[in-house]
Design a protein around this motif. Structure first.
Motif, PDB file in Angstrom:
ATOM      1  N   VAL A  26      89.913 -64.104 -30.112  1.00  0.00           N
ATOM      2  CA  VAL A  26      89.841 -62.784 -29.506  1.00  0.00           C
ATOM      3  C   VAL A  26      88.430 -62.486 -29.013  1.00  0.00           C
ATOM      4  O   VAL A  26      87.452 -62.657 -29.750  1.00  0.00           O
ATOM      5  CB  VAL A  26      90.280 -61.686 -30.509  1.00  0.00           C
ATOM      6  CG1 VAL A  26      90.143 -60.294 -29.880  1.00  0.00           C
ATOM      7  CG2 VAL A  26      91.720 -61.930 -30.961  1.00  0.00           C
ATOM      8  N   THR A  27      88.342 -62.027 -27.769  1.00  0.00           N
ATOM      9  CA  THR A  27      87.085 -61.545 -27.192  1.00  0.00           C
ATOM     10  C   THR A  27      87.274 -60.089 -26.790  1.00  0.00           C
ATOM     11  O   THR A  27      88.248 -59.748 -26.113  1.00  0.00           O
ATOM     12  CB  THR A  27      86.682 -62.368 -25.955  1.00  0.00           C
ATOM     13  OG1 THR A  27      86.517 -63.739 -26.323  1.00  0.00           O
ATOM     14  CG2 THR A  27      85.391 -61.844 -25.345  1.00  0.00           C
ATOM     15  N   VAL A  28      86.352 -59.235 -27.218  1.00  0.00           N
ATOM     16  CA  VAL A  28      86.432 -57.807 -26.917  1.00  0.00           C
ATOM     17  C   VAL A  28      85.322 -57.430 -25.943  1.00  0.00           C
ATOM     18  O   VAL A  28      84.141 -57.723 -26.190  1.00  0.00           O
ATOM     19  CB  VAL A  28      86.312 -56.961 -28.202  1.00  0.00           C
ATOM     20  CG1 VAL A  28      86.213 -55.470 -27.871  1.00  0.00           C
ATOM     21  CG2 VAL A  28      87.518 -57.220 -29.106  1.00  0.00           C
ATOM     22  N   LEU A  29      85.690 -56.816 -24.841  1.00  0.00           N
ATOM     23  CA  LEU A  29      84.712 -56.318 -23.872  1.00  0.00           C
ATOM     24  C   LEU A  29      84.176 -54.975 -24.353  1.00  0.00           C
ATOM     25  O   LEU A  29      84.936 -54.037 -24.576  1.00  0.00           O
ATOM     26  CB  LEU A  29      85.362 -56.153 -22.499  1.00  0.00           C
ATOM     27  CG  LEU A  29      84.473 -55.602 -21.379  1.00  0.00           C
ATOM     28  CD1 LEU A  29      83.362 -56.589 -21.031  1.00  0.00           C
ATOM     29  CD2 LEU A  29      85.299 -55.268 -20.141  1.00  0.00           C
ATOM     30  N   SER A  30      82.872 -54.882 -24.546  1.00  0.00           N
ATOM     31  CA  SER A  30      82.260 -53.652 -25.037  1.00  0.00           C
ATOM     32  C   SER A  30      80.804 -53.589 -24.606  1.00  0.00           C
ATOM     33  O   SER A  30      80.092 -54.594 -24.661  1.00  0.00           O
ATOM     34  CB  SER A  30      82.343 -53.580 -26.563  1.00  0.00           C
ATOM     35  OG  SER A  30      81.618 -52.469 -27.057  1.00  0.00           O
ATOM     36  N   ARG A  31      80.362 -52.394 -24.200  1.00  0.00           N
ATOM     37  CA  ARG A  31      78.948 -52.235 -23.832  1.00  0.00           C
ATOM     38  C   ARG A  31      78.035 -52.368 -25.049  1.00  0.00           C
ATOM     39  O   ARG A  31      76.842 -52.596 -24.908  1.00  0.00           O
ATOM     40  CB  ARG A  31      78.738 -50.865 -23.170  1.00  0.00           C
ATOM     41  CG  ARG A  31      79.337 -50.752 -21.776  1.00  0.00           C
ATOM     42  CD  ARG A  31      78.892 -49.461 -21.103  1.00  0.00           C
ATOM     43  NE  ARG A  31      79.407 -48.290 -21.810  1.00  0.00           N
ATOM     44  CZ  ARG A  31      80.519 -47.658 -21.484  1.00  0.00           C
ATOM     45  NH1 ARG A  31      81.248 -48.087 -20.464  1.00  0.00           N
ATOM     46  NH2 ARG A  31      80.926 -46.591 -22.159  1.00  0.00           N
ATOM     47  N   THR A  32      78.589 -52.206 -26.247  1.00  0.00           N
ATOM     48  CA  THR A  32      77.801 -52.306 -27.484  1.00  0.00           C
ATOM     49  C   THR A  32      78.413 -53.373 -28.407  1.00  0.00           C
ATOM     50  O   THR A  32      79.231 -53.048 -29.270  1.00  0.00           O
ATOM     51  CB  THR A  32      77.735 -50.946 -28.203  1.00  0.00           C
ATOM     52  OG1 THR A  32      79.080 -50.449 -28.375  1.00  0.00           O
ATOM     53  CG2 THR A  32      76.950 -49.933 -27.385  1.00  0.00           C
ATOM     54  N   PRO A  33      78.037 -54.633 -28.224  1.00  0.00           N
ATOM     55  CA  PRO A  33      78.586 -55.717 -29.045  1.00  0.00           C
ATOM     56  C   PRO A  33      78.418 -55.494 -30.542  1.00  0.00           C
ATOM     57  O   PRO A  33      79.281 -55.895 -31.332  1.00  0.00           O
ATOM     58  CB  PRO A  33      77.805 -56.947 -28.572  1.00  0.00           C
ATOM     59  CG  PRO A  33      77.417 -56.617 -27.166  1.00  0.00           C
ATOM     60  CD  PRO A  33      77.136 -55.139 -27.168  1.00  0.00           C
ATOM     61  N   ALA A  34      77.329 -54.832 -30.945  1.00  0.00           N
ATOM     62  CA  ALA A  34      77.117 -54.584 -32.374  1.00  0.00           C
ATOM     63  C   ALA A  34      78.259 -53.763 -32.960  1.00  0.00           C
ATOM     64  O   ALA A  34      78.646 -53.949 -34.127  1.00  0.00           O
ATOM     65  CB  ALA A  34      75.781 -53.875 -32.587  1.00  0.00           C
ATOM     66  N   LYS A  35      78.801 -52.852 -32.167  1.00  0.00           N
ATOM     67  CA  LYS A  35      79.924 -52.020 -32.612  1.00  0.00           C
ATOM     68  C   LYS A  35      81.169 -52.877 -32.837  1.00  0.00           C
ATOM     69  O   LYS A  35      81.939 -52.646 -33.777  1.00  0.00           O
ATOM     70  CB  LYS A  35      80.199 -50.935 -31.568  1.00  0.00           C
ATOM     71  CG  LYS A  35      81.249 -49.920 -31.958  1.00  0.00           C
ATOM     72  CD  LYS A  35      81.379 -48.857 -30.869  1.00  0.00           C
ATOM     73  CE  LYS A  35      82.442 -47.826 -31.227  1.00  0.00           C
ATOM     74  NZ  LYS A  35      82.594 -46.802 -30.144  1.00  0.00           N
ATOM     75  N   VAL A  36      81.355 -53.871 -31.989  1.00  0.00           N
ATOM     76  CA  VAL A  36      82.490 -54.790 -32.135  1.00  0.00           C
ATOM     77  C   VAL A  36      82.398 -55.526 -33.458  1.00  0.00           C
ATOM     78  O   VAL A  36      83.355 -55.593 -34.234  1.00  0.00           O
ATOM     79  CB  VAL A  36      82.539 -55.791 -30.962  1.00  0.00           C
ATOM     80  CG1 VAL A  36      83.626 -56.844 -31.198  1.00  0.00           C
ATOM     81  CG2 VAL A  36      82.780 -55.066 -29.645  1.00  0.00           C
ATOM     82  N   TYR A  37      81.219 -56.095 -33.751  1.00  0.00           N
ATOM     83  CA  TYR A  37      81.049 -56.865 -34.983  1.00  0.00           C
ATOM     84  C   TYR A  37      81.178 -55.961 -36.213  1.00  0.00           C
ATOM     85  O   TYR A  37      81.764 -56.347 -37.228  1.00  0.00           O
ATOM     86  CB  TYR A  37      79.700 -57.565 -34.975  1.00  0.00           C
ATOM     87  CG  TYR A  37      79.508 -58.524 -33.826  1.00  0.00           C
ATOM     88  CD1 TYR A  37      80.516 -59.410 -33.474  1.00  0.00           C
ATOM     89  CD2 TYR A  37      78.327 -58.531 -33.087  1.00  0.00           C
ATOM     90  CE1 TYR A  37      80.356 -60.288 -32.409  1.00  0.00           C
ATOM     91  CE2 TYR A  37      78.159 -59.407 -32.024  1.00  0.00           C
ATOM     92  CZ  TYR A  37      79.182 -60.283 -31.684  1.00  0.00           C
ATOM     93  OH  TYR A  37      79.027 -61.144 -30.633  1.00  0.00           O
ATOM     94  N   GLN A  38      80.645 -54.751 -36.106  1.00  0.00           N
ATOM     95  CA  GLN A  38      80.689 -53.817 -37.229  1.00  0.00           C
ATOM     96  C   GLN A  38      82.111 -53.383 -37.548  1.00  0.00           C
ATOM     97  O   GLN A  38      82.510 -53.325 -38.714  1.00  0.00           O
ATOM     98  CB  GLN A  38      79.822 -52.598 -36.925  1.00  0.00           C
ATOM     99  CG  GLN A  38      79.771 -51.575 -38.060  1.00  0.00           C
ATOM    100  CD  GLN A  38      78.941 -50.353 -37.693  1.00  0.00           C
ATOM    101  OE1 GLN A  38      78.617 -50.131 -36.528  1.00  0.00           O
ATOM    102  NE2 GLN A  38      78.591 -49.557 -38.682  1.00  0.00           N
ATOM    103  N   GLN A  39      82.894 -53.086 -36.523  1.00  0.00           N
ATOM    104  CA  GLN A  39      84.236 -52.558 -36.727  1.00  0.00           C
ATOM    105  C   GLN A  39      85.296 -53.643 -36.899  1.00  0.00           C
ATOM    106  O   GLN A  39      86.263 -53.446 -37.633  1.00  0.00           O
ATOM    107  CB  GLN A  39      84.632 -51.646 -35.560  1.00  0.00           C
ATOM    108  CG  GLN A  39      83.843 -50.361 -35.472  1.00  0.00           C
ATOM    109  CD  GLN A  39      84.447 -49.383 -34.469  1.00  0.00           C
ATOM    110  OE1 GLN A  39      85.519 -49.623 -33.902  1.00  0.00           O
ATOM    111  NE2 GLN A  39      83.774 -48.278 -34.243  1.00  0.00           N
TER     112      GLN A  39
END
Length: 298
Positions: A26-39
């Motif tokens: 899974v790859t998530v497009l997000s302006r804030t990658p840190a938020k992806v890893y955190q959540q």
């Protein structure tokens, strides 16, 4: 499969990704990658911009759930523009990248909403029903049209017209609960307008269903098979919480507070998930009482 998701840290995305991450990449497009890893965890990859990719050939599927919340604020001209562009611009960019390659993803599942139909009174609405022209229809119709531009022999496109999503940690229910828990909840306006709804677990299930069923394409109403009036919804919610149900929010108060956006809540649609059911999808939560009980008393 290798799956690209937009809106992966949103209300639906946060529930969907855990169902995918153990079996797919899974790859998530997000302006804030840190938020992806955190959540979502460090085993989920983050992509900060589509500009990093020439095409989407590396992905087998794309799930497009991103968009500015439509009912959070008054619809000023600037807010309407944000609502439209947050959906249209990203979807157009996704489709351009998808069409730029030679081995395009096999499926694009793209968001939409039952607002596509506009106000419909108490008529039963299915995927072939004619929409009422208004802002919500404009947003969704263009959103779907942009997504459908990806359809080809290689790529099937599914557009999910989401109803009000019920879940414990977000969406409309989270905003409603404080007043209902104080015993101050009640119907809006006449209460006769229909509310189409769906449990968030059924949203996740139908996304997985559409991902796996290669015969599915086109528009699908993502709505439970038993829509209710606003009065019925309000009464059932109060009963599940064991709270009184006597308050009412007049229509003029809603219009004073929210302007044109209030029409989303004062009018409605009685939507039926005809194409999903014909495809063989089964709802875990077909009735409102069962959905609310599971959500509020898991």
């Amino acid at each position: 499969m290798k799956i690209l998701i937009t809106g992966g840290t949103g209300f639906v995305g946060r529930r969907l990704v855990p169902h995918l991450r153990h079996h797919h990449e899974v790859t998530v497009l997000s302006r804030t990658p840190a938020k992806v890893y955190q959540q979502l965890g460090h085993d989920v990859q983050a992509l900060s911009s589509l500009n990093e990719l020439e095409n989407l050939d590396q992905f087998d599927a794309v799930i497009n759930l991103a968009g500015e919340p439509i009912a959070d604020k008054r619809w000023s001209s600037a807010q309407k523009q944000r609502i439209c562009q947050s959906r249209w611009q990203l979807t157009e960019q996704l489709v351009e990248k998808l069409n730029a390659g030679t081995q395009a993803p096999k499926v694009l599942i793209s968001g939409s909403a039952v607002g596509y139909y506009g106000r419909q009174g108490d008529a039963l609405v299915d995927e072939d029903s004619s929409p009422h022209p208004e802002f919500s229809n404009k947003v969704c119709a263009q959103w779907e049209q942009l997504a459908q531009a990806a359809a080809s022999e290689q790529t099937r496109v599914c557009c999910i017209r989401l109803a009000v999503v019920l879940g414990p940690d977000g969406g409309a229910l989270k905003k409603m609960l404080p007043s209902y828990r104080l015993g101050l909840g009640g119907p809006i306006g006449s209460g006769k307008q229909y509310m189409s709804w769906i449990h968030i677990d059924d949203v996740v299930s139908l996304l997985l269903f559409l991902l796996e069923h290669e015969e599915c394409s086109g528009a699908f109403n993502a709505s439970a098979p038993e829509p209710v009036t606003n009065q019925q919804f309000s009464k059932t919610l109060a009963q599940v919480l064991n709270k009184p149900h006597f308050a009412r929010v007049p229509a003029w108060v809603m219009r004073l507070a929210f302007g044109e956006m209030a029409d989303l809540l004062l009018t409605g649609q009685r939507v039926m998930p005809v194409r999903l059911q014909c495809a063989g999808f089964h709802f875990r939560y077909p009735t409102l009482e069962k959905a609310l009980k599971e959500t509020l008393n898991p």
